[in-house]
Scaffold this motif. Structure first.
Motif, PDB file in Angstrom:
ATOM      1  N   UNK A  33      31.442  35.155  25.041  1.00  0.00           N
ATOM      2  CA  UNK A  33      31.088  36.248  25.728  1.00  0.00           C
ATOM      3  C   UNK A  33      30.453  35.446  27.342  1.00  0.00           C
ATOM      4  N   UNK A  34      30.022  34.211  27.075  1.00  0.00           N
ATOM      5  CA  UNK A  34      29.797  33.657  28.375  1.00  0.00           C
ATOM      6  C   UNK A  34      30.710  33.666  29.520  1.00  0.00           C
ATOM      7  N   UNK A  35      32.101  33.205  29.078  1.00  0.00           N
ATOM      8  CA  UNK A  35      32.930  33.006  30.108  1.00  0.00           C
ATOM      9  C   UNK A  35      33.098  34.121  31.264  1.00  0.00           C
ATOM     10  N   UNK A  36      32.753  33.838  32.309  1.00  0.00           N
ATOM     11  CA  UNK A  36      32.569  34.933  33.458  1.00  0.00           C
ATOM     12  C   UNK A  36      34.048  35.164  33.909  1.00  0.00           C
ATOM     13  N   UNK A  37      35.096  34.867  33.437  1.00  0.00           N
ATOM     14  CA  UNK A  37      36.591  35.359  33.763  1.00  0.00           C
ATOM     15  C   UNK A  37      37.023  36.094  32.396  1.00  0.00           C
ATOM     16  N   UNK A  38      36.929  35.305  31.130  1.00  0.00           N
ATOM     17  CA  UNK A  38      37.797  36.040  29.976  1.00  0.00           C
ATOM     18  C   UNK A  38      36.677  36.751  29.004  1.00  0.00           C
ATOM     19  N   UNK A  39      35.375  36.371  29.497  1.00  0.00           N
ATOM     20  CA  UNK A  39      34.103  37.238  28.474  1.00  0.00           C
ATOM     21  C   UNK A  39      33.531  38.438  29.243  1.00  0.00           C
ATOM     22  N   UNK A  40      32.275  38.197  28.794  1.00  0.00           N
ATOM     23  CA  UNK A  40      31.290  39.403  29.667  1.00  0.00           C
ATOM     24  C   UNK A  40      30.842  38.624  30.844  1.00  0.00           C
ATOM     25  N   UNK A  41      30.544  37.429  30.621  1.00  0.00           N
ATOM     26  CA  UNK A  41      30.063  36.386  31.764  1.00  0.00           C
ATOM     27  C   UNK A  41      28.482  36.359  31.552  1.00  0.00           C
ATOM     28  N   UNK A  42      27.997  35.180  31.324  1.00  0.00           N
ATOM     29  CA  UNK A  42      26.550  35.254  31.188  1.00  0.00           C
ATOM     30  C   UNK A  42      26.055  33.714  30.834  1.00  0.00           C
TER      31      UNK A  42
END
Ligand SMILES: N[C@H](CCC[C@H](N)C(=O)O)C(=O)O
Length: 281
Positions: A33-42
């Motif tokens: 979820x943290x990935x700012x391209x492939x997740x939500x971004x956090x």
């Protein structure tokens, strides 16, 4: 998985209400979820869970999936979440963390939490409490303006545990420093067995310090609550400031006070909800 995106001064996390949701592998979910391209971004994942020792439990994971013992910006948002989403109607609550139970006072404005004052507990000052490796026989000593060599340069560091490990370095030019080079070199340095959060600080006057932070497991963040506490404690210990300090971060200001009598650090700052969402895990 239902989630709520929240932040404290731009230090943003994905929050999950684990009274309703189950997160099987939080470390993997945090990375996803943290990935700012492939997740939500956090900057990571924070789970709000039932507790047998306090009103709630906060479980916090950095963007690299590593677990943090405590998160200052995160716990303020936990306080906001549990009140705004109806898990409590109390404005004084307790939250269990790996860094101990923390006590929060919620400041409600027009029915929603606008800011939170957190009793962050006692700062840990002994080398072995942080932990920082020192010369034989000095494990019980504080680490105050102690030399460390990083990438061929010697820095004077002051170590503070806020449940999680911090080291504070004072520099003349914080805004222009190459934090993406120096930050990881501190984070991975052999003298920090559990790695380290590193704050690069400059004293502006006896009540104000500016800082940037390279966080363990998340890199540079817009703000770091435990880091701001570490900077305030270090600045007071070194007699650079009074016992109440405004810490100026990229994302805004936090008000920190170290009650030396009770040896308790208090942090006051905002908490913001961005949006609710749902993601396939
Ligand atoms: N990266 C930290 C946890 C998050 C701390 C920070 N975001 C805060 O607001 O205190 C650690 O691994 O100890």
């Amino acid at each position: 998985m239902k989630f709520t995106k929240m932040h404290g001064l731009g230090n943003d996390y994905v929050y999950v209400n684990c009274f309703k949701e189950t997160v099987e592998n939080p470390s993997e979910v945090a990375k996803y979820v943290s990935d700012r391209h492939t997740g939500i971004g956090s900057d990571g994942l924070i789970m709000i869970c039932p507790s047998s020792q306090a009103d709630f439990e906060m479980q916090m994971y950095n963007a690299d999936g590593s677990r943090g013992e405590m998160c200052g910006n995160g716990i303020r948002c936990v306080g906001k979440y549990v009140y705004d989403y109806g898990l409590t109607d109390q404005t004084s609550i307790s939250v269990e963390t790996l860094g101990g139970i923390k006590y929060l006072d919620l400041n409600v404005v027009e029915g929603k939490v606008a800011s939170v004052k957190v009793n962050m507990g006692h700062p840990g000052l002994k080398a072995c409490e942080i932990p920082i490796i020192m010369d034989e026989g000095r494990e019980q000593d504080p680490v105050i303006l102690s030399p460390i060599e990083v990438r061929g340069q010697t820095y004077q560091m002051t170590g503070v545990s806020m449940g999680n490990p911090h080291t504070v370095v004072y520099l003349e030019n914080v805004q222009g420093m190459a934090i993406e080079e120096i930050g990881p070199a501190f984070e991975q340095h052999e003298r920090f067995p559990n790695r380290i959060n590193t704050e690069f600080a400059r004293v502006l006057d006896r009540r104000t310090v500016e800082m940037r932070v390279w966080e363990r497991g998340s890199g540079e963040t817009m703000a770091c609550g435990t880091g701001a506490c570490a900077v305030a404690v270090a600045s007071i210990l070194n007699n650079y400031t009074e016992n109440q300090v405004t810490v100026r971060l990229l994302g805004g200001d936090l008000e920190i006070e170290w009650d030396r009598e009770a040896d308790i650090v208090y942090m006051t700052g905002p908490a913001t909800t961005v949006f609710d969402g749902e993601i396939e895990i």
